[in-house]
Design an enzyme around this catalytic site. Structure first.
Site, short mmCIF file in Angstrom:
data_model
loop_
_atom_site.label_atom_id
_atom_site.label_comp_id
_atom_site.label_asym_id
_atom_site.label_seq_id
_atom_site.Cartn_x
_atom_site.Cartn_y
_atom_site.Cartn_z
CE1 TYR A 16 -35.80 53.73 55.34
CE2 TYR A 16 -37.19 51.77 55.30
CZ TYR A 16 -36.77 52.96 54.73
OH TYR A 16 -37.33 53.39 53.56
CG HIS A 21 -35.84 59.01 60.92
ND1 HIS A 21 -35.94 60.08 61.77
CD2 HIS A 21 -36.85 59.19 60.00
CE1 HIS A 21 -36.95 60.87 61.39
NE2 HIS A 21 -37.51 60.34 60.34
CG ASN A 68 -44.95 59.14 56.60
OD1 ASN A 68 -45.07 57.96 56.88
ND2 ASN A 68 -45.00 59.59 55.37
CG ASP A 93 -34.71 60.66 64.77
OD1 ASP A 93 -35.83 60.13 64.89
OD2 ASP A 93 -34.43 61.40 63.81
CG ASN A 114 -41.94 63.82 58.34
OD1 ASN A 114 -42.40 64.97 58.39
ND2 ASN A 114 -41.18 63.40 57.35
#
Length: 196
Positions: A16, A21, A68, A93, A114
């Site tokens: 990631y 994100h 989340n 973001d 989230n």
């Protein structure tokens, strides 16, 4: 000495690292380097660092819970340091802002984000300051897929300019407070400002 907790939101792991994100993680890494506070300790279900900047204690946190569940990590850190929501700055973001722009916002809803949803839930309120880093909206396709994709090649070329701009904003926020920083930086296009 007054303390501020600055949180960058993102997802842990190399998969990631360069996704949209993870803009919050990227800003926090750049800020950490600029102010000389390493974010390497494992604490509060995250990576954490502590130092001082311009006469205040600076606590930096990257939750490692996945986006989340970010609120758990942040709630833990706030409780431990006996800080209130007004001492919290969250960098994240935002798809409703074009890439290259940043907006400041105090309080408000989670707008489907989230990480913010988890924070509001776990903290029992939304009265914290957000630094919203624009990543733009997809022209078509799913928003959830879009934010979990890496920045495009063109965006990657400008990412350093954007991160430097946001760190300048963060320093202003810590040194001069919200009203002055809003007047200088809110909704500024960091890419055109740097190229001008």
């Amino acid at each position: 000495m007054a303390a501020r907790l600055v949180v960058g939101l993102g997802n842990p792991g190399p998969k990631y690292q360069w996704t949209r994100h993870n803009a919050g993680f990227m800003v926090l890494d750049r800020l950490s380097h600029t102010v000389g506070v390493a974010v390497t300790k494992k604490n509060f279900s995250g990576l954490y660092g502590e130092g001082s900047w311009e006469g205040q204690r600076l606590l930096l946190l990257k939750p490692q819970t996945f986006m989340n569940l970010s609120g758990r990590s942040v709630a833990e850190a706030l409780r431990f340091h006996k800080l209130s929501l007004s001492d919290l700055i969250v960098v994240h973001d935002d798809i409703d802002i074009p890439f290259g722009r940043v907006k400041l916002k105090e309080g408000g809803g989670h707008a489907g984000h989230n990480g913010l949803r988890s924070l509001v839930q776990e903290l029992g309120g939304a009265g914290f300051l957000r630094v919203r880093v624009g990543v733009g909206r997809p022209h078509h396709g799913d928003v959830a897929d879009y934010v979990l994709q890496n920045f495009s090649r063109e965006e990657m070329a400008d990412l350093s300019l954007l991160l430097d701009g946001v760190v300048g904003l963060m320093k202003s926020l810590l040194e001069d407070g919200l009203p002055k920083t809003m007047s200088l930086y809110n909704n500024r296009d960091f890419l055109s400002a740097q190229q001008a």
